[in-house]
Write a protein that holds these residues in place. Sequence first.
Motif, PDB file in Angstrom:
ATOM      1  N   TYR A 112     -40.955 -13.275  -2.098  1.00 44.65           N
ATOM      2  CA  TYR A 112     -40.298 -12.562  -1.010  1.00 44.65           C
ATOM      3  C   TYR A 112     -38.859 -12.248  -1.382  1.00 44.65           C
ATOM      4  CZ  TYR A 112     -37.868 -11.709   3.382  1.00 44.65           C
ATOM      5  OH  TYR A 112     -37.086 -11.158   4.357  1.00 44.65           O
ATOM      6  N   GLU A 113     -38.405 -11.063  -1.007  1.00 46.08           N
ATOM      7  CA  GLU A 113     -36.980 -10.742  -1.091  1.00 46.08           C
ATOM      8  C   GLU A 113     -36.593  -9.921   0.127  1.00 46.08           C
ATOM      9  OE1 GLU A 113     -35.942  -7.207  -3.780  1.00 46.08           O
ATOM     10  OE2 GLU A 113     -37.626  -8.125  -4.829  1.00 46.08           O
ATOM     11  N   PRO A 114     -35.416 -10.174   0.690  1.00 46.70           N
ATOM     12  CA  PRO A 114     -34.977  -9.396   1.851  1.00 46.70           C
ATOM     13  C   PRO A 114     -34.775  -7.936   1.477  1.00 46.70           C
ATOM     14  CG  PRO A 114     -33.649 -11.385   1.562  1.00 46.70           C
ATOM     15  CD  PRO A 114     -34.457 -11.209   0.318  1.00 46.70           C
ATOM     16  N   LEU A 115     -35.000  -7.066   2.419  1.00 47.22           N
ATOM     17  CA  LEU A 115     -34.880  -5.633   2.173  1.00 47.22           C
ATOM     18  C   LEU A 115     -33.442  -5.223   1.890  1.00 47.22           C
ATOM     19  CD1 LEU A 115     -36.437  -2.966   2.110  1.00 47.22           C
ATOM     20  CD2 LEU A 115     -36.037  -2.745   4.570  1.00 47.22           C
ATOM     21  N   ASP A 116     -32.483  -5.944   2.474  1.00 42.24           N
ATOM     22  CA  ASP A 116     -31.089  -5.499   2.408  1.00 42.24           C
ATOM     23  C   ASP A 116     -30.270  -6.177   1.323  1.00 42.24           C
ATOM     24  OD1 ASP A 116     -31.096  -7.979   3.540  1.00 42.24           O
ATOM     25  OD2 ASP A 116     -29.779  -7.478   5.228  1.00 42.24           O
ATOM     26  N   VAL A 267     -26.567   6.630 -15.471  1.00 41.07           N
ATOM     27  CA  VAL A 267     -26.075   7.799 -14.738  1.00 41.07           C
ATOM     28  C   VAL A 267     -26.369   7.659 -13.246  1.00 41.07           C
ATOM     29  CG1 VAL A 267     -26.374  10.284 -14.402  1.00 41.07           C
ATOM     30  CG2 VAL A 267     -26.242   9.350 -16.721  1.00 41.07           C
ATOM     31  N   LEU A 268     -27.585   7.238 -12.913  1.00 37.19           N
ATOM     32  CA  LEU A 268     -27.951   7.070 -11.509  1.00 37.19           C
ATOM     33  C   LEU A 268     -27.074   6.016 -10.840  1.00 37.19           C
ATOM     34  CD1 LEU A 268     -31.828   7.183 -11.929  1.00 37.19           C
ATOM     35  CD2 LEU A 268     -30.435   8.880 -10.714  1.00 37.19           C
ATOM     36  N   GLY A 269     -26.772   4.944 -11.567  1.00 40.69           N
ATOM     37  CA  GLY A 269     -25.882   3.927 -11.019  1.00 40.69           C
ATOM     38  C   GLY A 269     -24.475   4.451 -10.819  1.00 40.69           C
ATOM     39  N   ASN A 270     -23.993   5.243 -11.760  1.00 40.33           N
ATOM     40  CA  ASN A 270     -22.632   5.776 -11.668  1.00 40.33           C
ATOM     41  C   ASN A 270     -22.447   6.700 -10.471  1.00 40.33           C
ATOM     42  OD1 ASN A 270     -21.783   4.388 -13.933  1.00 40.33           O
ATOM     43  ND2 ASN A 270     -22.066   6.115 -15.343  1.00 40.33           N
ATOM     44  N   VAL A 271     -23.505   7.385 -10.058  1.00 36.79           N
ATOM     45  CA  VAL A 271     -23.390   8.304  -8.918  1.00 36.79           C
ATOM     46  C   VAL A 271     -23.883   7.662  -7.619  1.00 36.79           C
ATOM     47  CG1 VAL A 271     -23.527  10.343 -10.381  1.00 36.79           C
ATOM     48  CG2 VAL A 271     -25.638   9.403  -9.384  1.00 36.79           C
ATOM     49  N   GLY A 272     -24.170   6.365  -7.664  1.00 37.65           N
ATOM     50  CA  GLY A 272     -24.492   5.636  -6.435  1.00 37.65           C
ATOM     51  C   GLY A 272     -25.936   5.687  -6.003  1.00 37.65           C
ATOM     52  N   MET A 273     -26.841   6.203  -6.844  1.00 38.21           N
ATOM     53  CA  MET A 273     -28.229   6.350  -6.412  1.00 38.21           C
ATOM     54  C   MET A 273     -29.024   5.045  -6.472  1.00 38.21           C
ATOM     55  SD  MET A 273     -28.771   9.284  -5.192  1.00 38.21           S
ATOM     56  CE  MET A 273     -30.553   9.209  -5.092  1.00 38.21           C
ATOM     57  N   THR A 274     -28.470   3.992  -7.070  1.00 38.27           N
ATOM     58  CA  THR A 274     -29.176   2.707  -7.109  1.00 38.27           C
ATOM     59  C   THR A 274     -28.665   1.743  -6.044  1.00 38.27           C
ATOM     60  OG1 THR A 274     -27.668   1.805  -8.783  1.00 38.27           O
ATOM     61  CG2 THR A 274     -29.632   2.959  -9.576  1.00 38.27           C
ATOM     62  N   ARG A 275     -27.814   2.216  -5.145  1.00 35.66           N
ATOM     63  CA  ARG A 275     -27.308   1.351  -4.072  1.00 35.66           C
ATOM     64  C   ARG A 275     -28.437   0.962  -3.121  1.00 35.66           C
ATOM     65  NH1 ARG A 275     -21.887   3.934  -1.522  1.00 35.66           N
ATOM     66  NH2 ARG A 275     -22.478   2.386   0.055  1.00 35.66           N
ATOM     67  N   ILE A 276     -28.378  -0.291  -2.619  1.00 36.27           N
ATOM     68  CA  ILE A 276     -29.408  -0.766  -1.699  1.00 36.27           C
ATOM     69  C   ILE A 276     -28.887  -0.870  -0.272  1.00 36.27           C
ATOM     70  CG2 ILE A 276     -30.609  -2.014  -3.527  1.00 36.27           C
ATOM     71  CD1 ILE A 276     -29.415  -4.591  -2.452  1.00 36.27           C
ATOM     72  N   ILE A 286     -29.277   6.575   5.336  1.00 39.04           N
ATOM     73  CA  ILE A 286     -30.280   6.565   4.272  1.00 39.04           C
ATOM     74  C   ILE A 286     -29.872   5.512   3.237  1.00 39.04           C
ATOM     75  CG2 ILE A 286     -30.828   9.017   4.562  1.00 39.04           C
ATOM     76  CD1 ILE A 286     -29.403   9.453   1.820  1.00 39.04           C
ATOM     77  N   VAL A 287     -30.858   4.914   2.599  1.00 43.15           N
ATOM     78  CA  VAL A 287     -30.613   3.961   1.515  1.00 43.15           C
ATOM     79  C   VAL A 287     -30.845   4.715   0.210  1.00 43.15           C
ATOM     80  CG1 VAL A 287     -31.317   1.799   0.442  1.00 43.15           C
ATOM     81  CG2 VAL A 287     -31.356   2.026   2.948  1.00 43.15           C
ATOM     82  N   PRO A 288     -29.797   4.886  -0.618  1.00 45.34           N
ATOM     83  CA  PRO A 288     -29.926   5.732  -1.811  1.00 45.34           C
ATOM     84  C   PRO A 288     -31.104   5.369  -2.712  1.00 45.34           C
ATOM     85  CG  PRO A 288     -27.621   5.276  -1.405  1.00 45.34           C
ATOM     86  CD  PRO A 288     -28.390   4.464  -0.404  1.00 45.34           C
ATOM     87  N   ILE A 289     -31.336   4.072  -2.944  1.00 45.68           N
ATOM     88  CA  ILE A 289     -32.423   3.702  -3.853  1.00 45.68           C
ATOM     89  C   ILE A 289     -33.789   4.063  -3.260  1.00 45.68           C
ATOM     90  CG2 ILE A 289     -32.731   1.316  -3.036  1.00 45.68           C
ATOM     91  CD1 ILE A 289     -33.092   0.513  -5.979  1.00 45.68           C
ATOM     92  N   GLN A 290     -33.919   4.023  -1.934  1.00 41.70           N
ATOM     93  CA  GLN A 290     -35.183   4.409  -1.301  1.00 41.70           C
ATOM     94  C   GLN A 290     -35.382   5.922  -1.389  1.00 41.70           C
ATOM     95  OE1 GLN A 290     -35.056   2.781   2.665  1.00 41.70           O
ATOM     96  NE2 GLN A 290     -35.339   0.674   1.951  1.00 41.70           N
ATOM     97  N   PHE A 291     -34.283   6.673  -1.254  1.00 45.56           N
ATOM     98  CA  PHE A 291     -34.367   8.123  -1.416  1.00 45.56           C
ATOM     99  C   PHE A 291     -34.737   8.470  -2.852  1.00 45.56           C
ATOM    100  CE2 PHE A 291     -32.253  12.223  -2.385  1.00 45.56           C
ATOM    101  CZ  PHE A 291     -32.955  13.025  -1.494  1.00 45.56           C
TER     102      PHE A 291
END
Length: 400
Positions: A112-116, A267-276, A286-291
């Motif tokens: 188990y891991e929390p969603l946030d 690159v994805l991390g640098n532009v914030g797309m891996t944020r949870i 919206i949660v960037p990593i879910q998008f």
Amino acid sequence: MANLLIIGAGGVGSVVAHKCAQAAKYEQAFSHITLASRTRAKCDAIAQSVKKRLDADLSTAQVDADNVPELCALLRDLKPDLVCNVALPYQDLHIMDACLECGVHYVDTANYEPLDTAKFEYKWQWAYGERFREAGLTALLGSGFDPGVTNVYAAWALKHQLDEVQVLDIIDCNAGDHGQPFATNFNPEINIREVTARGRYWERGEWVETDPLSWSMTYDFPDGIGPKKCYLMYHEELESLVRNLKGIRRARFWMTFSDNYLNHLKVLGNVGMTRIDPVKFQGQDIVPIQFLAKLLPDPASLGPLTKGKTCIGDVLRGVKGGKEKTVYIYNICDHEACYAEVGSQAISYTTGVPAMIGAKMVASGLWRKPGVWNMEQMDPDPFMEDLNRYGLPWQCVEVR
């Protein structure tokens, strides 16, 4: 024979359904199998594939695994003996709650891991131990490959090869190629959360943290795979193994990544797309990593595209009869052979086969004892035999 409910109809769920149908057809391991998920159409498509490949029937159902009352309604209707949970890790506790309420044994493949927050810990599930004991129910945690088979390899080595295990390195290599610019071989959100988390390893009684993917080594893999660069990561099986392996001093987990994968990830991390954490976009959270996960190829679509092999195993150094000894236990799995058998690539296959075997161990009574357990706490021998029987043959070699 046991009445089995599988929850989750992704790539792994498809493999579990196919392999459980095999075990039911050839060994009568299960009396009835139902596959359920939020989207019943996915279950129906898998059931049709099972029917076509094995001439075996598979029932399907719809359920929201985040909804405990809905889960309980399904359990009361189907009356399964056992639930095999291959849904998302965020849903583990909901399914465990439902199993407790309805008196059903439980097996999963990931902690188990929390969603946030990216917290890969067993503490939430271990806390259920007394409740499962009092209910007379078994909960088997992490019955995938890593975690899962890697834990059983360690237990088998401690039973048959070593008097104690002092150093453990789990090494996971995917030498396959799907030809896509960037894709993940399993759930994109889970994959990227794991890879971008801080590394952690066990050293002389304490955890040591590292920056994400900052440590690497080159390992020469067998069966023609050859030398590959491996990166140190934290992986959940380390948490239980350092508690349960006699003599353990150091435990680490390593995984291979291509330069292409790492460059895209950077690159994805640098532009914030891996944020949870959620961000505002046009008035919506919206949660960037879910998008990002919605934009990437569905891992199930990679099956017909992926060629090459995986190699996952344990290098264990310890003592036997007072002398130092090192063994390497591993499996080689071919992506194309997996697709030919069950319509999935090797990443899903190497998780789905052990999930079926874990369910079979509990269903048969071989691994049934009240409480919450990790894989290395069970007798490894029948599980190791079934790995050979159901498509994940292993090798054990002494390293000198």
